[in-house]
Write a protein that holds these residues in place. Structure first.
Motif, PDB file in Angstrom:
ATOM      1  N   GLU A  64       0.836  -1.197   0.000  1.00 25.04           N
ATOM      2  CA  GLU A  64       0.000   0.000   0.000  1.00 25.04           C
ATOM      3  C   GLU A  64       0.876   1.253   0.000  1.00 25.04           C
ATOM      4  O   GLU A  64       0.684   2.182  -0.804  1.00 25.04           O
ATOM      5  CB  GLU A  64      -0.917  -0.010   1.244  1.00 25.04           C
ATOM      6  CG  GLU A  64      -1.893   1.150   1.291  1.00 25.04           C
ATOM      7  CD  GLU A  64      -2.689   1.176   2.601  1.00 25.04           C
ATOM      8  OE1 GLU A  64      -2.149   0.782   3.664  1.00 25.04           O
ATOM      9  OE2 GLU A  64      -3.857   1.603   2.562  1.00 25.04           O
ATOM     10  N   LEU A  67       2.846   1.560  -3.383  1.00 22.84           N
ATOM     11  CA  LEU A  67       2.023   1.959  -4.542  1.00 22.84           C
ATOM     12  C   LEU A  67       1.619   3.434  -4.437  1.00 22.84           C
ATOM     13  O   LEU A  67       1.593   4.149  -5.439  1.00 22.84           O
ATOM     14  CB  LEU A  67       0.805   1.036  -4.657  1.00 22.84           C
ATOM     15  CG  LEU A  67       1.146  -0.385  -5.142  1.00 22.84           C
ATOM     16  CD1 LEU A  67       0.033  -1.372  -4.816  1.00 22.84           C
ATOM     17  CD2 LEU A  67       1.456  -0.405  -6.652  1.00 22.84           C
ATOM     18  N   LYS A  68       1.343   3.886  -3.213  1.00 19.17           N
ATOM     19  CA  LYS A  68       1.054   5.312  -3.030  1.00 19.17           C
ATOM     20  C   LYS A  68       2.279   6.146  -3.382  1.00 19.17           C
ATOM     21  O   LYS A  68       2.189   7.149  -4.103  1.00 19.17           O
ATOM     22  CB  LYS A  68       0.625   5.587  -1.581  1.00 19.17           C
ATOM     23  CG  LYS A  68      -0.803   5.157  -1.289  1.00 19.17           C
ATOM     24  CD  LYS A  68      -1.218   5.481   0.145  1.00 19.17           C
ATOM     25  CE  LYS A  68      -2.684   5.104   0.359  1.00 19.17           C
ATOM     26  NZ  LYS A  68      -3.044   5.139   1.789  1.00 19.17           N
ATOM     27  N   VAL A  75      -5.503   3.474  -3.993  1.00 19.12           N
ATOM     28  CA  VAL A  75      -4.758   2.338  -3.430  1.00 19.12           C
ATOM     29  C   VAL A  75      -5.526   1.826  -2.230  1.00 19.12           C
ATOM     30  O   VAL A  75      -5.828   2.577  -1.304  1.00 19.12           O
ATOM     31  CB  VAL A  75      -3.334   2.771  -3.009  1.00 19.12           C
ATOM     32  CG1 VAL A  75      -2.567   1.585  -2.443  1.00 19.12           C
ATOM     33  CG2 VAL A  75      -2.587   3.400  -4.185  1.00 19.12           C
ATOM     34  N   ALA A 257      -4.712  -0.959  -6.955  1.00 15.39           N
ATOM     35  CA  ALA A 257      -4.270   0.425  -7.167  1.00 15.39           C
ATOM     36  C   ALA A 257      -4.464   0.747  -8.640  1.00 15.39           C
ATOM     37  O   ALA A 257      -4.429  -0.157  -9.497  1.00 15.39           O
ATOM     38  CB  ALA A 257      -2.799   0.566  -6.779  1.00 15.39           C
TER      39      ALA A 257
END
Lengths: 462, 462
Positions: A64, A67-68, A75, A257
């Motif tokens: 998480e 990906l952010k 996400v 995401a």
């Protein structure tokens, strides 16, 4: 041997080497880029992440955050509960005719032996068919050993039939009355590192303890069976302890995401990998590499300008032990009503892509030709056989009758490492990893910019 | 990945394969002959045979019976008591900054950790020299990790300096006050199978728990150390359990056997290997192969007619943990008064012989030339550097100032397997094994038929 000459001058030279020159097997060509960072990060900072474990939960948080940081939108961790299995202490040895330790590992969904071990005669079967051929009930109190002959193939296709020894062998042995089963690992290496993987209990069958030994151990058992067949050795006796056990309703979760497209009304492009790994290795090739590849490619596809369609990545939970109840099934439950255009998966390691397949409808031939033309310059050849999809996209493919594009990787060495302790970062060649990213990028650039409907052909298979 | 396509036709074909086609990794070229039979027999019927164990005793009985069956005379087990060490349960994991299991094995002569594990901060040293450079007492309560950079070399010479991390590292760490030490395995592979081997406690040093991790685990530790150095990760904490312990005055023994020469008054030719092995593998390359090679060659040298001199083979006990107190020392005690002409040893696996060395006196140049001429047609080149002899002949060489002939084997892959679970029969190439036998046969035919004195040169080294 013990070689004690001191080579003082060489030692002195070594002592002065700088830090980075002293890592014996650090990947000679250091990786870089998004895909490598993901594989390096997951294997270093998380490591093994079997479904249901704390490590898998930490991996979701890691994903998480990663990906952010990479600029993905929406996400989300999407938790679910699933079927899982937990390894316990495990060891085995032959006690007769020749006492020898065996390198063994339990198969996923094995039930535990007694804590003090299961001691029994072990009966050799050269093939799964040979085991199937004996009468039901005839192996009462015995342990079946099933040999086989998995060979390396470029497309990995041997895993279908030889993997059945693992998937189906335990159920068949149980039907024959066996108290347990040991199989030759479904693998092509010659290390003393057996291959784990899930077995599938057939309906109505009583689960039994089930393990796999490494290829050199299976060779030993085969040599003893030959002596036995020639009347030169007595029966094999094994003492095996496999304390792993099923772990129903374990916590898992998907991480999804998106990189939004210019036209949010168009059906999305879905690309999947899985975040969970078997517990023996660190899941570098299975499947941190897949997550690195699809994620890096989704980002790279933005470079020539934002594509028309949204690209969504799915880092799935519990692929390895999901059995229809893992991340792929949960994804289809949660997202089944959202329109998808195409589904793809990367879950076959980090070796080079060499072929591309699709199951598009004849009306989409121009789109297929565009993909093929984009990949030809990389030496990736179109192939017209049935597509595979992947375990994490199969539910949504089925539900929405989706079109699929497969990028087929070289599988020659995949089953040397698959589901073993040896699945570690040093096995990933950064150049091959990047070749995957480049191929996926080209496919994303074509399909995410396709304005029309993308339909599955009537004869397509998934 | 899970690839479930059934490939029913292929499966059906596999089911009909005959027995011998179904062994996945059985040596493709089946071996034959005396050397292969010895390696196959010892690894199948005995397996691991660490000094002091019941298995080593069974191996002696096996050897005695085998050597008698092969027609050797004066076959004797010569028991002795020796320094040894016994492995216990062993496992380790990093608990911070990233919880991960580690593939670890104890070094021979490690002392045990507490049964519940030794939990401590682990401090990274890129080299042995870096560990040596810190002040005495500065590692109090900590565990030292020593990295290094062993590379593969054709002659295996890297084992001298890099092996020192194992031989000397634990003593140095103890001097620095460390509670324990973990080293990168002295090995050139990338399997999760760490390399064991003896450490040597320096005089006055307090033994501490000492283990080796596999190369991929050491890579992981190095990557974490890099993050730490960059301020991106906290200190490493390890929880390690290594319950192996020294086992003083263990029962071992040599097996000696002879093929008597035509002139029993002439000093004998001594050829050695060792019968004991480390406990992790089955001792195929270290050193069942050596025993196979010297024994088969001694027999083959009889084929052109019985040689002038007696050839004696020594299958030594406790080479691996002997440390001056094993089979070689015991042989020199028992046989030190008997006249020997030349001593040789085969203890470097089963890869091809590529060079020959001797330390003959200048007066024996003609004999050296004869040996070189016999080996040239095999592509084996004379080399003029110092000879090695071997651990099982070094005591008798020193005591009698003996001449030595070395047949140098290709060591490129030796340290992939050395002292690991992967030292198994499938790693022995029967053709390479036979090339060794052929080379040894030629050397025996020359030196066992040499009527004159064979003297060590004054500048010869052993």
């Amino acid at each position: 041997m013990v070689r004690t000459s001191s080579h003082a001058a060489l030692l002195a030279a070594i002592a002065t080497l700088p830090f980075t020159a002293t890592m014996a097997t650090a990947t000679p060509q250091q990786g870089s880029g998004v895909a490598w960072d993901i594989v390096e990060g997951l294997t270093t900072e998380i490591g093994p992440r079997i479904a249901g474990s704390d490590a898998e939960a930490r991996a979701r948080a890691w994903a998480e955050s990663k990906l952010k940081a990479l600029g993905f939108s929406n996400v989300k961790i999407e938790p679910f509960r699933t079927n899982a299995w937990q390894r316990g202490p495990e060891h085995a040895r032959l006690t007769a005719p020749y006492p020898q330790p065996l390198a063994i590992t339990a198969l996923g969904f094995s039930v535990p032996t007694p804590a003090g071990g299961l001691k029994a005669e072990m009966v050799y079967f050269p093939t799964l068919a040979a085991l199937e051929a004996v009468p039901d009930g005839s192996l009462k109190g015995k342990i079946a050993f099933v040999d086989h002959a998995m060979r390396r193939t470029q497309d990995g296709s041997g895993y279908g039939p030889y993997g059945n020894v693992r998937r189906k062998g335990p159920s068949i042995a149980s039907q024959k009355g066996a108290a347990g089963i040991v199989i030759r690992s479904a693998g092509t290496d010659s290390n003393r590192d057996p291959h784990t993987g899930s077995t599938v209990w057939a309906k109505g069958v009583t689960p039994i303890p089930a393990g796999a030994v490494s290829n050199p151990d299976a060779d030993l058992i085969a040599r003893i069976a030959e002596r036995q067949a020639a009347g030169k050795a007595g029966p094999m006796q094994i003492d095996m302890t496999l304390l792993g056990k099923p772990f129903p309703s374990a916590p898992s979760g998907n991480v999804v995401a998106e990189l939004p497209g210019r036209d949010p009304s168009l059906p999305i492009v879905l690309a999947a990998c899985h975040l969970d790994s078997w517990d023996l290795g660190t899941g570098a090739i299975d499947d941190a590499s897949g997550c690195g590849i699809i994620t890096a490619a989704a980002l790279a596809a933005q470079k020539g300008g934002k594509p028309l369609r949204t690209i969504r990545v799915l880092w799935s939970g519990n692929e390895e032990m999901g059995m229809g109840d893992g991340g792929g099934a949960h994804y289809a439950e949660v997202h089944g009503k959202e329109p998808h255009a195409v589904a793809m998966e990367s879950d076959f390691g980090a070796d080079r892509v060499w072929q591309v397949k699709n199951n598009f409808a004849p009306a989409d031939k121009a789109l297929a030709d565009k993909i093929d033309a984009a990949l030809w310059p990389m030496g990736i050849v179109p192939h017209r056989g049935p597509v595979e999809g992947g375990a994490d996209v199969s539910a949504i493919i089925r539900q929405q009758n989706l079109a699929v594009v497969d990028l087929g990787q070289d599988g020659t060495h995949y089953f040397d490492l698959h589901h073993t302790p040896d699945d570690t970062l040093d096995k990933v060649d950064p150049a091959a990893l990047q070749q995957n990213v480049d191929a996926w990028t080209k496919v994303f650039q074509v399909i995410a910019n396709e304005p029309g409907k993308i339909a599955k052909g009537v004869n397509g298979e998934d």
